[in-house]
Structure formats: structure tokens, C-alpha cells
Design an enzyme around this catalytic site. Structure first.
Site, PDB file in Angstrom:
ATOM      1  N   LEU A 542       0.831  -1.207   0.000  1.00 44.76           N
ATOM      2  CA  LEU A 542       0.000   0.000   0.000  1.00 44.76           C
ATOM      3  C   LEU A 542       0.861   1.250   0.000  1.00 44.76           C
ATOM      4  CD1 LEU A 542      -2.635  -0.991   2.687  1.00 44.76           C
ATOM      5  CD2 LEU A 542      -3.033  -0.753   0.252  1.00 44.76           C
ATOM      6  N   LYS A 564       1.979  -3.387   8.721  1.00 39.09           N
ATOM      7  CA  LYS A 564       3.215  -2.635   8.546  1.00 39.09           C
ATOM      8  C   LYS A 564       4.391  -3.452   9.050  1.00 39.09           C
ATOM      9  CE  LYS A 564       4.873   1.948   9.012  1.00 39.09           C
ATOM     10  NZ  LYS A 564       4.312   3.281   9.010  1.00 39.09           N
ATOM     11  N   ASP A 658       5.932  13.367  13.899  1.00 38.63           N
ATOM     12  CA  ASP A 658       6.004  13.337  12.440  1.00 38.63           C
ATOM     13  C   ASP A 658       4.621  13.597  11.835  1.00 38.63           C
ATOM     14  OD1 ASP A 658       7.336  13.208  10.065  1.00 38.63           O
ATOM     15  OD2 ASP A 658       7.482  11.014  10.003  1.00 38.63           O
TER      16      ASP A 658
END
Ligand SMILES: *[C@@H]1O[C@H](CO)[C@@H](O)[C@H](O)[C@H]1NC(C)=O
Ligand SMILES: *[C@@H]1O[C@H](CO)[C@@H](O)[C@H](O)[C@H]1NC(C)=O
Ligand SMILES: *[C@@H]1O[C@H](CO)[C@@H](O)[C@H](O)[C@H]1NC(C)=O
Length: 818
Positions: A542, A564, A658
Site C-alpha cells: 500500500l 506494517k 512526524d
């Protein structure tokens, strides 16, 4: 196996102390030896050695002897006097191994006894157990038993039972639950849970079978009671409940699954054996399943009935309104003030008197519902008719008007108030016309904190009684025992550690082989094999981020997830899982949900919910989109709420470090979900140099100026990055890319933008905005909203971090603007 010495004081008080001493010492050595044998695995059981953890007929436990505690054979539970304060005690069963000795049952939680002189006795006739206060007042007693009890003992399950000589159970604490259910303890037609708290006496909550035999949570107030779980607006059928099964039994099993005869079913997120659990109806009306973390001896929630606590009835009392800010809190509507700031369940009182025939008007509160107390309800009426109907009735104190479909509800009282963004109804509260014409300050809002402080302990003070000197003779004896006890504890500790290591290894194998499945959508561990299968061997990528690649996967229950693979985490398996499970406990509408983790050998994977529309970056700078203005505005407000939650919620605060459009995902309705939070912490923990966040890298163009300094990073770095994201939402292009055309760096470019905005804001001419906003919108935007976003952006981009607002403050700005 733990050995407990319960001295029965009427026996021991005699003059034969010396011989008694000798006998005790001898038996102590024998038991110790037995224990050593058991822990080294030579002797399988100790059943033959006489246990002394019984309360025999005619003997008693007294507050003044701290050692008067009965433990369950496996040491999990203790029974005795539990100190609420130095002078107030309840007769309770508690978890010995939890850090705060959590109480599972109490005989007298509404009426504690004083310190000295209070005792509980199993009567000499064996017909009842009686708790008396220091002055001999009977505070609690069991019902008269059907036969003569021989002794009382505490079982491994946490059940205190009285047995006759044949071992038949005559009475058990499991039949009389307080606010906590232990595995194996049922809710029945007569046994229910009641949350009642000395510091919140005016209202309480119950878990019981209602008159249609559906297991329900109910608010029981002094003036009214109503059910709020399962959803009271749905039929039993819609709630998947079966009514009229007269068996009425609900029980939590050893694995952490709860099943009731009305088809109520749920499972702990950490479903499996070997975990100590309790199901507690907390005083905030929420039902939570807790699991004990045996390493740090604290509880974590493995299931909860309400993740949105404003749906619980009665939290904010009469006239009060529950809202998310984003933490749940109570407030009073205009014209009302809080009755008792220390107890919000007492609600708010009006500052005016409403008499019949008086001229009245209405105060409008958007997106607000007051559940129940309906005088009348009419479908398909106009707002005007609805208002006239309320004006025409003296009993009507407010009305609620709903759109889609149009409906009008006249209210006789205001209770269960809740404000929810997007709720399709508006409440109109009747006030005297004179009140409307007065100038008044905006409503007083007080923090509530219900959701956070459910574990707060009340303090109870009682008059102190001085201790008598009777115990001196035994001091020397107790010291002797204490020293041996310590030695014992060390042996038990190491034995237990050894055993638990073996157990956990075994349960892992079992989990993998038996096809360990958790049906609930809560956080859990996955095996690498399972994830490899779900992602078809990591086929569909993805995206690729800094910390690793993300793959689409489909779980066995056909839920779509994003997996992930992390490539830069250096923590060990257990440490990593523990860390991630903290992130896994975070649920928020605007945060991507972490559903699980896999930590096997060198593999470190995280399983996220799949967010349909991908990242905001693709819509702002990529080939998707463009996003409409109202969508951008919602993204701005949502991201603010998500960050405020991370920064200010009751859990460990988390700095994202972030924040950028790549890490903001959009769901089906284009609502934002922040992803990748918690990484800064994860990565930092794995480093040799803890405490320094400076090694965590941000992204150029989104990093606050203080990043280059050595000062510790605070949550204000996220506020800065959020400011950049706001600008990008308005402009539709990367701010950092502006830096490359001639100017030296991104920060300077931002500084320039910030000044331009501040300067332009001061002028009345708004035409500059047209040039500022994304041209792809072709002028289709709301000036006031653009101004708000730019104003907030300018504040967030302040060079000095103390000048930047907090995310809570930003959320307030959006809320007060709407
Ligand atoms: C019982 O509950 C399950 C899951 O909650 C649901 O699928 C099922 O339809 C329910 N049964 C009835 C008869 O409502
Ligand atoms: C009630 O539920 C229990 C367990 O779910 C079931 O065994 C029993 O047959 C049911 N009783 C009736 C009368 O349906
Ligand atoms: C409302 O009326 C009561 C008595 O009827 C009076 O004591 C009270 O002061 C009044 N309150 C206000 C705000 O006028």
C-alpha cells in the site's frame, strides 16, 4: 503454595506461650521443607500437610492483628480487614498480587468499621458469621445457615465459603456480589452488581436482569431509574438479545469470555488462560473487564461496555450536559450553574424561576440530546409548531427538534444531556424572557474527569482510637515469623517466576496450534504465519514509509487490515509487545486503530485498521482529489482533535513527532485518521541513549525550529507541524517546496508566510485570500473558515514554542467557531 499462620487469639492467649512457640517453630520448618520439595518438583501436592488458612467455628479475625488474613491456597486472594484509611476498615476479599490490593468483595462497603476492637467471628454455634464494630454493634451478618458450619475458607476462585463438616457449602460470597464479578461467579435473578460509592451516594448503577430477563446496565437515581445498556433505543432483537429466557444466568469463564442466557456475549481482548481478571461496574457507570498484568501488578482494560462514556445515563445529573472535549466532561447549559462542583452527578440548577404564565423564550443548544423525560413526541412537524406546543404547556421545560426525519420532542425535565458533533437534533431550553434580555457570560464549564478517575479512592475519616499495649508479648514472635516469611517469599517468587515462564511458553504453543482466535476487534497478538497468510505473502504493497512498508491484508474473519513491517525496531519481543499494547489501547475517532502486533524472532509487525481513501498527501499533492473545502475544514478540525487526544488524554501523553499529510489518512467519509503515532516512543525506547528524543527524525519542512537545538522536544513540535498542514490544506501545495524557489530553507519560507498572514489579517480587505487558497477549488470556499484556519496556522507556527497554543486550545477554537 503459600503458608499462612492464622493465630486464633483466644487459643493462643494462654500461658503456654513457650511450648506453643516450639510447636509453631517446628511446624514452620516442616512446612518450609515441604514447600522446597514442591517448588523443586519432587512432591506433586501438599494436600496432606494440614493447612491453617481456615476460620474455624468459634474463632475470629480482628482488625488490630494485621496478620489476621486468610489467603486462598494459591495466594491470589486474601480475606480480612481492608483499610480504607488508618481508622476505617471493610471486611473484604482482595487481590493479593495487585499493586493497590484491589477489592473484589466487601461485606460492609457502605458502613466501614473502626480500627480497634472490630472483629468478625464465626459463631460458636456455627450458624452465622458476624461482623461487629469496636463497640459491639453488629454491622453485618450472614443469614442464618441451614446447618452448622465447621469452618470458613477462601477458595482459589476468590469465593469465601462456609462449609459443614461434610464439606457442603452453606454460604458463599459469590452469591452476594458487590461491584465486581470474578471468573465463575454468576449474575443471576437475585445476584446483581451494584456500583455504590461512599463519595457518590446520590446515584448508583446496577448490572442485573431486567423485567424481560435481559441483562442490562441501569442508572438508579433517587428520582428515576432507566436502562442504558444494551442500547435503549433498540429492541432486544436489534441488540441481539433474547428476552424471556427465565434461566437468568451470566458468567465470565476462565478464558475471559462472558456469556449470558439472553445472548450477551463478549470476550477479553487478551482472551486465554492464566490471566487474572475481574469484571467491575465502576462508579462512572461503565462496565469494564480488567486483566492483571502480573509483572507490574497493575490492571489494564481488556473490554469495556462504553468507549463513548456520554452514552451512560446520569453522568452529569439533572440539567447537565456531557460532551467530548475530546475527553468527556460535564457542563451546564446557559442559565444554569453547577450544583456541587465536587459531584457532577448532582447536575446543574437554574439561576431563574420559571412560573406558569410567565413570558418565556428559548436558549438554543445545537447537536444536543436530552434522552428520555418525553412529554410528547410528534413526527413531521415544523420547528415553529414544535415551539408553539412547548410554549403552550407549562410542563414543557424544553423541546428537542430533530431533522431527517423532522421530529419534535417535548421534555418535562432535562436529564442525560449530551452534545455530540453531528447529532441531528437541537435542544431549545425554556427560559424567562427577562433572562434572555439580560447580558450574561457564557455558560460555566467545569472539567469532569469522570472517564479518567474511575480508580480514585475515596477517603473516609473516622475518629481515632488509641491502641492498647496488649500485643507486646507477641512482638518478638512476629519478628521471628516475619524473617522466615521473607525467606519464604523469595522462594515462592523464584518458583513462581520459573513456573510462569514455563506456562507462558506452553500457552504460546497452544495458541498457535489450536488456532487461537479472538472474535472481538480489540488488540491482540498475531503470529507471523497468520499475517503472511492474510497478506498473501506480503503481495499488495500500500505504501512505503520511513519505518517500513505497508501491505494490505485480509484476516480470517474477512476484516481488511494494513500490515506494517517495521525495519528499524531493535527491542526484544516482550518489550516491543508491551510497548505496542499501550498504543493498542488508544481508541479515538481520529486516530488509526492499532489492532494487533506480531513480534516473532526478528519480525516486528503492526496490524492497523485499513483506511479506505489513503493519505491526505495523495489528495493535496498527488493525483487524487481535489478535496472540497468542507472536507478540508473537517480534516483540519479532526486532526486537531486527534492530536489533542494524544497530547492531553489521561494515558501517557504521546508526541507524534512526524505530523504531515502522508501520516493523515482519510476514511470512507473523508474524515481524517492520524497514523504512525507512538513511533517516536517505540524507537526511542530501543535506543542505547534513552531520554533523548533528538534521534527521532521529523520530516524536513514540518520540523519546528527547536528541533535543531538540544532542548528536549515537547508536544509543541506537533503543534508546529500541524500549522504547516493547515497551510497546505488551504493552499493545496507543499509549503516546503516554496522554499526551493530562491529562498534558503523551508523554515524561512514558513516564517515569511506567517508574517504575511499576520499582516494581511489586520486589514479589512479580504481579496488577498483568493490568491492564497488552492486554485483548484475555483473560489468555492468559506472565507470565515479560511481565515480561522490561517489564524490558527499562524499561531501554531510561532518560532517560540511557549507562544504556540496547545492542541486543546486549537480544538476549542474550532468548536467555538462552529
Ligand atoms: C446472539 O448474538 C450473536 C452475536 O452477538 C448474533 O450473531 C446472534 O444473531 C444473536 N442471536 C439472537 C437470537 O439474537
Ligand atoms: C435459556 O438459555 C440457556 C443457555 O443459553 C439454554 O440452555 C436454555 O435452554 C434457555 N431456556 C429457555 C427456556 O429457552
Ligand atoms: C425562586 O423562588 C424562590 C422561592 O419561590 C426564591 O427563594 C428564590 O430566590 C428565587 N430564585 C430566583 C433566582 O429568583
Amino acid at each position: 503454595m503459600k503458608v499462612i499462620y492464622l493465630l486464633s487469639h483466644h487459643q493462643a492467649a494462654g500461658a503456654a506461650a513457650a511450648s506453643f512457640h516450639a510447636i509453631m517453630a517446628a511446624s514452620f520448618w516442616i512446612l518450609n521443607l515441604a514447600f522446597l520439595l514442591v517448588s523443586s518438583g519432587v512432591a506433586p501436592t501438599i494436600a496432606a500437610v494440614g493447612r491453617v488458612n481456615y476460620l474455624h467455628k468459634g474463632s475470629s479475625l480482628a482488625v488490630k492483628h494485621a496478620s489476621d488474613v486468610i489467603e486462598s491456597p494459591d495466594g491470589t486472594f486474601s480475606f480480612g480487614f481492608y483499610n480504607l484509611s488508618s481508622t476505617a476498615f471493610t471486611l473484604s476479599i482482595w487481590f493479593t498480587k495487585s499493586a493497590d490490593r484491589t477489592v473484589a468483595w466487601s461485606a460492609n462497603r457502605d458502613r466501614p468499621v473502626h480500627g480497634v476492637g472490630s472483629k468478625v467471628k464465626l459463631n460458636t454455634d456455627g450458624r452465622s458469621m458476624v461482623l461487629t464494630d469496636y463497640d459491639g454493634t453488629v454491622v453485618w451478618r450472614t443469614n442464618a445457615l441451614s446447618a452448622e458450619a465447621d469452618h470458613a475458607e477462601l477458595m482459589d476462585s476468590g469465593n469465601l465459603v462456609m462449609k459443614d463438616q461434610g464439606g457442603n457449602i452453606l454460604w458463599q460470597s459469590f452469591d452476594h456480589p458487590t461491584d465486581t464479578l470474578l471468573p465463575g461467579q454468576p449474575v443471576t435473578a437475585t445476584a446483581k452488581l451494584v456500583s455504590k460509592d461512599l463519595s457518590h451516594p446520590s446515584s448508583y448503577y446496577t448490572l442485573c436482569f431486567d423485567n424481560r430477563y435481559v441483562l442490562s446496565l441501569a442508572y438508579e437515581g433517587p428520582d428515576l431509574s432507566n436502562h442504558y445498556w444494551p442500547n435503549p433505543d433498540h429492541s432486544s432483537w436489534m441488540n441481539y438479545r433474547i428476552s424471556y429466557n427465565s434461566s437468568r444466568r451470566a458468567v465470565l469463564d476462565k478464558l475471559g469470555q462472558f456469556v449470558a442466557t439472553d445472548n450477551t456475549t463478549f470476550r477479553a481482548s487478551d482472551w486465554g488462560l492464566e490471566i487474572k481478571r475481574r469484571l467491575t461496574l465502576d462508579y462512572d457507570g461503565n462496565l469494564r473487564l480488567y486483566s492483571l498484568d502480573e509483572f507490574d501488578r497493575s490492571w489494564y482494560v481488556s473490554w469495556v461496555a462504553f468507549s463513548q462514556p456520554c452514552d451512560i445515563h446520569g453522568l452529569c445529573g439533572w440539567n447537565g450536559i456531557c460532551e467530548y472535549s475530546p475527553t468527556p466532561r460535564c457542563s451546564c447549559p446557559p442559565g444554569y450553574v453547577v450544583s456541587d462542583p465536587s459531584d457532577w452527578s448532582k447536575g446543574c440548577k437554574p439561576v431563574f424561576n420559571l412560573t406558569c404564565g410567565q413570558r418565556t423564550g428559548f436558549v438554543r443548544i445545537p447537536e444536543t440530546d436530552f434522552w428520555g423525560s418525553d412529554l410528547n413526541y410528534t413526527m413531521s412537524t415544523s420547528m415553529h409548531t414544535c415551539k408553539e406546543m412547548c410554549l403552550g404547556s407549562c410542563a414543557c421545560v424544553a423541546f428537542e427538534y430533530k431533522t431527517f426525519p423532522n421530529a419534535c420532542f417535548l421534555k418535562s425535565a432535562l436529564f442525560n444531556g449530551k452534545t455530540l458533533p453531528g447529532y441531528p437534533g437541537t435542544a431549545y431550553l425554556k427560559v424567562p424572557e427577562s433572562f434572555l434580555s439580560q447580558p450574561h457570560t457564557s455558560d460555566s464549564v467545569f472539567h469532569h474527569g469522570h472517564a479518567c478517575d474511575a480508580s480514585n479512592k475515596q477517603t473516609v475519616s473516622y475518629t481515632t482510637h488509641t491502641n492498647d499495649g496488649q500485643g507486646t508479648m507477641w512482638h518478638y514472635y512476629y519478628w521471628f515469623l516475619a524473617v522466615f516469611f521473607l525467606v519464604e517469599v523469595c522462594f515462592i517468587g523464584s518458583g513462581w517466576w520459573f513456573m510462569s515462564r514455563q506456562h507462558s511458553a506452553r500457552s504460546e504453543i497452544w495458541a498457535a496450534e489450536e488456532g487461537y482466535r479472538v472474535v472481538t476487534d480489540h488488540f491482540r497478538s498475531f503470529t507471523h504465519k497468520e499475517l503472511r497468510r492474510a497478506t498473501k505473502n506480503f503481495k499488495e504493497e500500500l505504501g512505503h514509509g520511513r519505518h517500513g512498508s505497508v501491505y494490505k491484508g485480509i484476516l480470517h474473519d474477512s476484516r481488511v487490515v494494513a500490515v506494517k513491517k517495521l525495519n528499524d525496531v531493535k527491542q526484544g519481543e516482550d518489550e516491543f509487545e508491551a510497548e505496542v499494547s499501550v498504543i493498542g489501547k488508544i481508541y479515538h475517532m481520529y486516530l488509526v486503530r492499532v489492532m494487533g502486533v506480531c513480534s516473532e524472532r526478528s519480525h516486528r509487525l503492526l496490524v492497523y485498521e485499513y483506511v479506505e481513501n489513503g493519505s491526505l498527501a495523495m489528495f493535496l499533492f498527488g493525483d487524487k482529489g481535489p478535496l472540497q473545502w468542507h472536507q478540508r475544514y473537517r480534516v483540519a478540525a479532526g486532526v486537531a482533535k486527534g492530536l489533542a487526544y494524544l497530547h492531553h488524554e489521561c494515558m501517557d501523553w504521546i508526541i507524534h513527532c512526524d505530523v504531515k499529510p502522508e501520516n493523515i489518512l482519510l476514511d470512507m467519509d473523508f474524515d481524517p485518521k492520524i497514523s504512525d503515532f507512538g513511533f517516536a516512543k517505540l524507537l526511542q525506547r530501543g535506543q542505547a541513549d534513552p531520554g533523548s528524543m533528538s534521534k527521532v527524525r521529523g520530516t524536513r519542512g514540518y520540523m519546528a525550529p527547536e528541533w535543531v537545538s538540544t532542548a528536549p522536544l515537547t508536544e509543541k513540535v506537533d503543534v508546529y507541524s500541524y500549522g504547516v498542514v493547515l497551510l497546505e490544506l488551504v493552499m493545496g501545495s507543499r509549503v516546503s517546496e516554496r522554499a526551493t524557489d530562491g529562498r534558503e530553507d523551508a523554515e524561512a519560507a514558513l516564517r515569511q508566510l506567517e508574517w504575511t498572514i499576520k499582516e494581511k489579517m489586520e486589514s479589512d480587505d479580504l481579496t488577498w485570500i483568493d490568491g492564497f487558497v488552492d486554485p483548484r477549488l475555483e473560489g468555492d470556499f468559506v472565507y470565515s473558515e479560511v481565515l480561522l484556519m490561517l489564524e490558527v496556522a499562524a499561531l501554531c507556527l510561532e518560532k517560540e514554542k511557549s507562544q504556540r497554543p496547545s492542541m486543546n486550545h486549537v480544538v476549542q477554537k474550532f468548536l467555538s467557531f462552529d
